[in-house]
Design a protein around this motif. Structure first.
Motif, PDB file in Angstrom:
ATOM      1  N   SER A 195      43.932  20.814  45.465  1.00  0.00           N
ATOM      2  CA  SER A 195      44.465  19.692  44.846  1.00  0.00           C
ATOM      3  C   SER A 195      44.053  19.562  43.604  1.00  0.00           C
ATOM      4  O   SER A 195      44.794  19.218  42.511  1.00  0.00           O
ATOM      5  CB  SER A 195      44.709  18.302  45.452  1.00  0.00           C
ATOM      6  N   SER A 196      42.527  20.026  43.162  1.00  0.00           N
ATOM      7  CA  SER A 196      42.199  19.853  41.829  1.00  0.00           C
ATOM      8  C   SER A 196      42.401  20.711  41.096  1.00  0.00           C
ATOM      9  O   SER A 196      42.550  20.730  39.795  1.00  0.00           O
ATOM     10  CB  SER A 196      40.670  19.576  41.893  1.00  0.00           C
ATOM     11  N   PHE A 197      42.517  22.078  41.375  1.00  0.00           N
ATOM     12  CA  PHE A 197      42.758  23.209  40.553  1.00  0.00           C
ATOM     13  C   PHE A 197      43.910  23.929  40.665  1.00  0.00           C
ATOM     14  O   PHE A 197      44.071  24.922  39.891  1.00  0.00           O
ATOM     15  CB  PHE A 197      41.567  24.292  41.095  1.00  0.00           C
ATOM     16  N   SER A 198      44.756  23.561  41.508  1.00  0.00           N
ATOM     17  CA  SER A 198      46.074  24.207  41.759  1.00  0.00           C
ATOM     18  C   SER A 198      45.953  25.807  41.755  1.00  0.00           C
ATOM     19  O   SER A 198      46.531  26.572  40.758  1.00  0.00           O
ATOM     20  CB  SER A 198      47.278  23.820  40.519  1.00  0.00           C
ATOM     21  N   ILE A 199      45.156  26.313  42.551  1.00  0.00           N
ATOM     22  CA  ILE A 199      44.705  27.484  42.617  1.00  0.00           C
ATOM     23  C   ILE A 199      45.876  28.750  43.041  1.00  0.00           C
ATOM     24  O   ILE A 199      45.861  29.653  42.219  1.00  0.00           O
ATOM     25  CB  ILE A 199      43.707  27.981  43.619  1.00  0.00           C
ATOM     26  N   PHE A 200      46.867  28.265  43.511  1.00  0.00           N
ATOM     27  CA  PHE A 200      48.037  29.200  43.930  1.00  0.00           C
ATOM     28  C   PHE A 200      48.678  29.606  43.110  1.00  0.00           C
ATOM     29  O   PHE A 200      49.664  30.579  43.164  1.00  0.00           O
ATOM     30  CB  PHE A 200      48.428  28.873  45.126  1.00  0.00           C
ATOM     31  N   GLU A 201      48.965  28.627  41.907  1.00  0.00           N
ATOM     32  CA  GLU A 201      50.011  28.937  40.758  1.00  0.00           C
ATOM     33  C   GLU A 201      49.578  29.793  39.699  1.00  0.00           C
ATOM     34  O   GLU A 201      50.512  30.381  39.253  1.00  0.00           O
ATOM     35  CB  GLU A 201      50.318  27.376  40.203  1.00  0.00           C
ATOM     36  N   ASN A 202      48.316  30.023  39.623  1.00  0.00           N
ATOM     37  CA  ASN A 202      47.870  30.637  38.261  1.00  0.00           C
ATOM     38  C   ASN A 202      47.098  31.956  38.543  1.00  0.00           C
ATOM     39  O   ASN A 202      46.239  32.188  38.137  1.00  0.00           O
ATOM     40  CB  ASN A 202      47.129  29.815  37.469  1.00  0.00           C
ATOM     41  N   ILE A 203      47.591  32.571  39.517  1.00  0.00           N
ATOM     42  CA  ILE A 203      46.897  33.921  39.735  1.00  0.00           C
ATOM     43  C   ILE A 203      47.317  35.131  38.789  1.00  0.00           C
ATOM     44  O   ILE A 203      48.423  35.745  39.165  1.00  0.00           O
ATOM     45  CB  ILE A 203      46.719  34.273  41.368  1.00  0.00           C
ATOM     46  N   SER A 204      46.805  35.226  37.842  1.00  0.00           N
ATOM     47  CA  SER A 204      47.142  36.548  36.964  1.00  0.00           C
ATOM     48  C   SER A 204      46.106  37.175  36.430  1.00  0.00           C
ATOM     49  O   SER A 204      44.806  36.691  36.607  1.00  0.00           O
ATOM     50  CB  SER A 204      48.086  35.818  35.939  1.00  0.00           C
ATOM     51  N   GLU A 205      46.061  38.228  35.604  1.00  0.00           N
ATOM     52  CA  GLU A 205      45.159  38.740  35.139  1.00  0.00           C
ATOM     53  C   GLU A 205      44.204  38.012  34.213  1.00  0.00           C
ATOM     54  O   GLU A 205      42.972  37.964  34.282  1.00  0.00           O
ATOM     55  CB  GLU A 205      45.370  40.118  34.258  1.00  0.00           C
ATOM     56  N   GLU A 206      44.873  37.176  33.440  1.00  0.00           N
ATOM     57  CA  GLU A 206      44.015  36.339  32.499  1.00  0.00           C
ATOM     58  C   GLU A 206      43.226  35.216  33.347  1.00  0.00           C
ATOM     59  O   GLU A 206      42.031  35.186  32.978  1.00  0.00           O
ATOM     60  CB  GLU A 206      45.137  35.475  31.666  1.00  0.00           C
ATOM     61  N   GLU A 207      43.564  34.714  34.487  1.00  0.00           N
ATOM     62  CA  GLU A 207      43.208  33.826  35.063  1.00  0.00           C
ATOM     63  C   GLU A 207      41.953  34.469  35.949  1.00  0.00           C
ATOM     64  O   GLU A 207      40.781  33.590  35.914  1.00  0.00           O
ATOM     65  CB  GLU A 207      44.041  33.125  36.180  1.00  0.00           C
ATOM     66  N   LEU A 208      42.114  35.554  36.074  1.00  0.00           N
ATOM     67  CA  LEU A 208      40.944  36.273  36.941  1.00  0.00           C
ATOM     68  C   LEU A 208      39.823  36.779  35.901  1.00  0.00           C
ATOM     69  O   LEU A 208      38.966  37.415  36.292  1.00  0.00           O
ATOM     70  CB  LEU A 208      41.388  37.135  37.736  1.00  0.00           C
ATOM     71  N   GLN A 209      40.145  36.560  34.568  1.00  0.00           N
ATOM     72  CA  GLN A 209      39.332  37.011  33.721  1.00  0.00           C
ATOM     73  C   GLN A 209      38.916  38.459  33.834  1.00  0.00           C
ATOM     74  O   GLN A 209      38.109  39.184  33.511  1.00  0.00           O
ATOM     75  CB  GLN A 209      37.699  36.395  33.888  1.00  0.00           C
ATOM     76  N   LEU A 210      40.199  39.148  34.005  1.00  0.00           N
ATOM     77  CA  LEU A 210      40.052  40.662  34.129  1.00  0.00           C
ATOM     78  C   LEU A 210      40.652  41.402  33.105  1.00  0.00           C
ATOM     79  O   LEU A 210      41.361  42.483  33.215  1.00  0.00           O
ATOM     80  CB  LEU A 210      40.526  41.066  35.471  1.00  0.00           C
ATOM     81  N   ARG A 211      41.144  40.507  32.065  1.00  0.00           N
ATOM     82  CA  ARG A 211      42.359  41.157  31.276  1.00  0.00           C
ATOM     83  C   ARG A 211      41.557  42.326  30.529  1.00  0.00           C
ATOM     84  O   ARG A 211      42.193  43.469  30.319  1.00  0.00           O
ATOM     85  CB  ARG A 211      42.647  40.150  30.093  1.00  0.00           C
ATOM     86  N   SER A 212      40.311  42.178  29.738  1.00  0.00           N
ATOM     87  CA  SER A 212      39.737  43.287  29.230  1.00  0.00           C
ATOM     88  C   SER A 212      39.536  44.476  29.953  1.00  0.00           C
ATOM     89  O   SER A 212      39.607  45.760  29.642  1.00  0.00           O
ATOM     90  CB  SER A 212      38.346  42.823  28.485  1.00  0.00           C
ATOM     91  N   PHE A 213      39.145  44.182  31.240  1.00  0.00           N
ATOM     92  CA  PHE A 213      38.881  45.313  32.316  1.00  0.00           C
ATOM     93  C   PHE A 213      40.428  46.163  32.386  1.00  0.00           C
ATOM     94  O   PHE A 213      40.446  47.386  32.268  1.00  0.00           O
ATOM     95  CB  PHE A 213      38.424  44.897  33.798  1.00  0.00           C
ATOM     96  N   SER A 214      41.297  45.406  32.557  1.00  0.00           N
ATOM     97  CA  SER A 214      42.673  46.154  32.737  1.00  0.00           C
ATOM     98  C   SER A 214      43.102  46.892  31.631  1.00  0.00           C
ATOM     99  O   SER A 214      43.800  47.880  31.766  1.00  0.00           O
ATOM    100  CB  SER A 214      43.727  45.250  33.473  1.00  0.00           C
ATOM    101  N   VAL A 215      42.932  46.361  30.234  1.00  0.00           N
ATOM    102  CA  VAL A 215      43.210  46.933  29.116  1.00  0.00           C
ATOM    103  C   VAL A 215      42.521  48.350  29.026  1.00  0.00           C
ATOM    104  O   VAL A 215      43.239  49.273  28.629  1.00  0.00           O
ATOM    105  CB  VAL A 215      42.780  46.019  28.092  1.00  0.00           C
ATOM    106  N   TYR A 216      41.196  48.075  29.438  1.00  0.00           N
ATOM    107  CA  TYR A 216      40.392  49.419  29.272  1.00  0.00           C
ATOM    108  C   TYR A 216      40.938  50.256  30.356  1.00  0.00           C
ATOM    109  O   TYR A 216      40.866  51.532  29.828  1.00  0.00           O
ATOM    110  CB  TYR A 216      38.882  48.950  29.593  1.00  0.00           C
ATOM    111  N   VAL A 217      41.131  50.168  31.553  1.00  0.00           N
ATOM    112  CA  VAL A 217      41.686  51.060  32.649  1.00  0.00           C
ATOM    113  C   VAL A 217      42.706  51.678  31.965  1.00  0.00           C
ATOM    114  O   VAL A 217      43.338  52.828  32.461  1.00  0.00           O
ATOM    115  CB  VAL A 217      41.662  50.454  33.936  1.00  0.00           C
TER     116      VAL A 217
END
Lengths: 474, 527
Positions: free
Chosen positions: A370-392
């Motif tokens: 209830s505090s973090f509304s985790i299921f709504e925002n699962i994206s590359e950005e949210e997972l801090q994996l943006r730069s990794f996926s750009v690199y790959v």
């Protein structure tokens, strides 16, 4: 019946009645086989303090020899309140302060964050159910992190030295602290301010250690004995069932009997070192607070997975840094924290904490969801994996982090953990495989931990590029 | 100290020896915690319903905790016992008195948690009935949110159900669900649910008059005159017959098998054992506690000034472990019939208001609470747990009007404090204090935020509530270390009981008065 609770009571008895020189030595009064002291001196001093209070209330609780196995309602209340007081004085203020000073979050989010961290079931169950004083060492480490984030390097390192002198397991966190501070000194240019800082830090560390170990530095034999108690290298690669790489490997390939103890030591050292090398190097060369926090996680996790004589309780050393990054990657952190509690299930069941662990885990899950509304925002950005996926994507076009799949995997993982919990509680294991359920729990947890290790290392290694590319965009 | 065998209509098996009676025997190897005897009671009932045929359920007396709830509860235990077999079959053996293996404890506690699901559902239904006045506000300030927290984390319910061990969660769920159905104008469903509830636990008979009069007045009479009085011609026989049919059907389902076996008198005697004691070892904070205290005070004064002959005074001490026919010394003694008459008289004004000036479902709810509270105030051998019967429905009213919120805060804080003697061991002390503080702080702050423009409690009430703190410190922290502990061991219980009784009486009085404006208004209209 006799477990860590009796160990702590026994240490109060020993430290109160015997002179300092005899605390770590085997003697007729102090039988080291019966819960001998195996934590550094600060724990002993804390036990002494509690023992003074205990003696004031009821001397029977800490009488030499006769108080062994003492258990009464009032004594239990006293022991539990010592944990609570230690928590209240050290751990809770650190968490509250940490959350107060989080940047870019609303007050409501800060309170929710503090609430979720304090509700973490693993620490609650081990400290209050199994009985330990992890809150002291973890709290002191947290004070260290707080100090370092506000450039109070001396105070921060002092706090961490105290934590290290409380429990030697804090060595898991020592490398990130060392690398971060070294990196800071290097950045400030070793010829000027950097050198000054380095000298100040070294002095602080040495002074802290000297102060704590003062009574034990009088004779070399004393120091050696304490070290021998703290690091029992003779004990083997692992004991009991731990969600560790070695224990899981042992299920398929009996390494414990295959390799000699010396080789086991070398292997574990090598693997641990290799797995934490990238993160530490990155941290030394590019010290940043964010990198420091993630490095704490990945180094502690590497140590937990590959090190020597790991106890399942050591997962708490990984959970604390994960709590610190709760607001940055809420989904993965919460998943990790749930798995970490689950990995301690065999220990909790032995202590008859089944009901408590289910209750607190459910409460924690509900509070976080209830505090973090985790299921709504699962994206590359949210997972801090943006730069990794750009690199790959530069090498493999069309690569996408399977964010949608993660939700399914999370649900599968939670279902598997719940089923295993339920079967462990209700069903009797078959006769041929009496350890079936603990082993299954360890295997499942180990698999999760290995994947999390890869994930956190990816974030660390591609972190800088994220900062750079963001600056370019802005 | 012997255990107290409690007995009274509806509160049977609830007061299994208060703190003065050494209720829970600790296990022989000191490592196991001591379980409340309610735990043993329910384990025994699991054993009885599982091992014996139906015809022997109400005759079995191997253990002292005989089956004294109506048949539906017995069938409920029967269902549970089949699941219990998976956890630990040994608990279903009647001869295993005080059996409490870890698996047994796990199963019992999980069963309470599991049945609470019904309570959660009924809270959800109740929240739907509350009008959200200012929509669009933050979630934590909405009346529905506050109501749900006040109900779900009610301190009294938590400690009675999950620590002391009872199944009140789902029973209150049934009651709140029936109230919600009446709010939603689904009268037949509400009546049906209440009838089922009565056959689960007959203590709810105390609030049956409210149900009866409301259904008769607002459901059977389909139309009202403009000024609210009865239109006799609009009486619908069909509806009356429907209600009667529901009640008879449920009763037949429940008691039918026992009537067929000619066991009805035995069942009744088990359900309503009128044995002894106006109060048990710890006086429930009701009117009779004040009465006893006054009597004792007068007795002491009389002895001091030689107005009374010491030889004539009965030697029985008030709060020893044994419950006896309590002889009042100065004031007239009280009989069960007297308490019944007092209860009925206390309920009458609100019932009259419900009949003559019905205010819809809210009026019914208010009358229900007044009935519950009156029965608590004047009942025979009331247990302090019965205060929950008044507190939980009161939460529904508290988020409506500020005056109700004030009465609720007073009643709840005092009522919850009066439950403290139920948990008397040292380890339970920090638990109960912390939980109580949590709930009290939340209830005060949330209701104050909801009604920020009005002042809820006046200075006298505030001082009274603040006084609970020092009282607790005196009773539990200071008193055990004073020399009076051996000479007058009953003083903490006595003080708690009398202090809370004052508060609860005041709350009852204010609540009854709040029902009354009806007739005054109509009289003004006529004039």
């Amino acid at each position: 019946m006799f477990g860590d609770y009796e160990a702590q009571r026994h240490w109060q008895e020993i430290t109160l009645n015997l002179p300092v020189q005899e605390w770590y030595f085997n003697s007729s009064d102090n039988n080291l086989q019966y819960w001998g002291l195996d934590y550094p001196p600060l724990t002993a001093y804390h036990s002494l303090l509690c023992a003074y209070v205990a003696e004031f209330i009821n001397p029977d609780w800490v009488a030499l020899h006769t108080s062994r196995g003492y258990e009464s309602d009032h004594h239990k209340l006293f022991m539990r309140s010592t944990v609570f007081i230690a928590d209240l004085m050290i751990y809770i203020p650190a968490v509250v302060l940490y959350c107060c000073y989080l940047k870019e979050t609303s007050p409501r989010k800060k309170i929710a964050n503090a609430f979720c961290i304090l509700l973490y079931p693993g620490l609650l169950l081990i400290d209050y159910g199994h009985f330990q004083y992890n809150c002291v060492s973890l709290g002191l480490t947290l004070w260290g992190v707080l100090g370092l984030s506000y450039d109070w390097d001396i105070l921060g390192s002092l706090a961490f030295c105290l934590a290290l002198n409380y429990k030697q397991m804090e060595l898991y966190h020592s490398l990130p602290f060392f690398c971060f501070l070294l990196g800071k000194c290097l950045k400030k240019d070793l010829k000027g301010k950097g050198l000054l800082l380095l000298i100040k830090l070294i002095t602080t560390v040495v002074a802290a250690f000297a102060l704590c170990w003062l009574p034990f530095f009088t004779q070399l034999e004393q120091t050696m004995q304490v070290l021998r108690r703290l690091f029992p290298v003779g004990r083997g690669l692992f004991e009991d069932k731990v969600a560790n790489f070695w224990c899981s490997l042992n299920v398929l390939l009996k390494i414990k009997s295959l390799l000699s103890p010396h080789t086991q030591l070398m292997f574990s050292f090598a693997l641990t070192f290799l797995s934490l090398l990238p993160a530490c190097l990155k941290l030394t060369l590019q010290p940043s607070l964010r990198g420091f926090k993630y490095a704490l996680v990945s180094c502690a996790l590497s140590f937990f997975l590959f090190s020597f004589q790991v106890h399942e309780k050591s997962i708490l050393l990984v959970s604390l840094p994960v709590c610190l990054i709760l607001n940055e990657v809420p989904f993965m952190s919460i998943w990790f924290l749930l798995v970490s509690t689950f990995s301690m299930l065999p220990l909790l069941l032995k202590d008859q904490l089944a009901l408590a662990s289910v209750g607190t885990t459910l409460g924690f899950g509900v509070a976080c969801a209830s505090s973090f509304s985790i299921f709504e925002n699962i994206s590359e950005e949210e997972l801090q994996l943006r730069s990794f996926s750009v690199y790959v994507r530069r090498h493999i076009p069309g690569f996408k982090v399977p964010a949608k799949m993660l939700k399914t995997w999370f649900l599968v993982s939670v279902t598997m953990m719940s089923l295993l919990t339920l079967t462990s509680i209700t069903v009797e294991p078959p006769h041929k495989l009496p350890d079936l359920f603990p082993v299954l729990v360890c295997l499942v947890s180990c698999l999760h931990f290995l994947l999390f290790l890869i994930y956190f290392n990816v974030i660390i290694l591609w972190d800088h590029r994220n900062g750079r590319s963001q600056k370019k965009i802005n | 100290m012997t255990c107290v065998c409690s007995c009274s209509p509806g509160t049977a098996q609830e007061s299994r020896g208060g703190p003065g009676a050494g209720a829970a025997e600790p296990f022989s190897d000191g490592a196991e915690p001591s379980y409340s005897t309610d735990f043993e009671v329910h384990r025994n009932w699991l054993a009885i319903t599982h091992s014996l045929p139906v015809s022997r359920w109400y005759y079995e007396a191997t253990s002292e905790w005989t089956l004294d709830y109506p048949p539906f509860f017995a069938w409920f235990e029967y269902t549970l016992s089949h699941i219990a077999k998976v956890f630990d079959p040994e608990m279903l053996n009647i001869q295993n008195l005080n059996y409490a293996s870890p698996r047994t404890v796990l199963f019992q506690r999980f069963s309470v948690i599991f049945t609470d699901v019904l309570f959660i559902y009924s809270v959800y239904e109740c929240c739907k009935c509350i009008e959200g006045k200012k929509a669009g506000k933050e979630l934590t300030e909405k009346p529905t949110f506050i109501l749900s927290v006040l109900l779900l984390w009610n301190f009294g319910l938590l400690i009675v159900d999950h620590i002391h061990f009872q199944y009140n969660g789902f029973l209150f769920g049934l009651m709140l669900l029936s109230v919600a159905r009446l709010f939603q104008k689904r009268h037949l469903e509400g009546a049906f649910l209440f009838a089922i509830l009565l056959h689960f636990k007959h203590i709810y008979l105390y609030v049956a008059p409210a149900y009866g009069i409301y259904l008769l007045r607002s459901y059977c009479f389909t139309a009202d005159k403009p000024d609210g009085s009865v239109t006799w011609s609009s009486f619908s026989f069909l509806r009356l017959i429907a209600l009667g049919f529901i009640v008879c059907f449920v009763s037949a389902l429940s008691l039918g098998p026992f009537i067929a076996m000619n066991q009805l008198p035995q069942v009744i005697s088990r359900l309503f054992p009128f044995k002894r004691g106006l109060c048990h070892a710890y006086w429930a904070p009701n009117f009779w506690a004040l009465y006893n205290a006054l009597d004792k005070m007068l007795c002491i004064i009389g002895l001091k000034y030689n107005l009374l002959d010491p030889k004539k005074i009965a030697k029985a001490s008030m709060t020893s472990g044994l419950v006896q026919q309590f002889q009042h010394v100065v004031l007239p003694s009280v009989t069960p019939l007297a308490t019944l008459i007092c209860t009925v008289i206390a309920m009458l004004p609100s019932i009259f208001c419900l009949w003559f000036k019905p205010q819809g479902p809210r009026g019914f709810l208010r009358c229900l609470i007044v009935c519950a509270l009156s029965s608590f105030m004047f009942g025979w051998h009331v247990h302090e747990k019965a205060i929950l019967l008044a507190i939980l429905p009161m939460s529904l009213l508290s988020v409506g009007k500020p005056q109700d919120a004030a009465i609720y805060l007073l009643l709840t804080t005092t009522g919850h404090y009066s439950l403290f003697p139920l948990l008397f061991t040292a380890p339970e002390f920090p638990i109960k204090v912390l939980l109580m503080l949590l709930f009290t702080v939340y209830s005060f702050s949330s209701l104050k935020t909801l009604f920020r423009k009005e002042k809820l409690l006046n200075w006298m009430e505030t001082i009274y509530l603040v006084g609970l703190g020092p009282l607790e410190i005196c009773c539990e922290l200071v008193f055990p270390f004073t020399p009076w502990k051996l000479k007058y061991p009953f003083i903490p219980l006595f003080l708690t009981s009398v202090y809370c009784a004052a508060g609860i009486t005041y709350a009852w009085f204010r609540l009854s008065v709040s029902m009354l404006p009806g007739p005054a208004v109509s009289k003004a209209k006529l004039q």
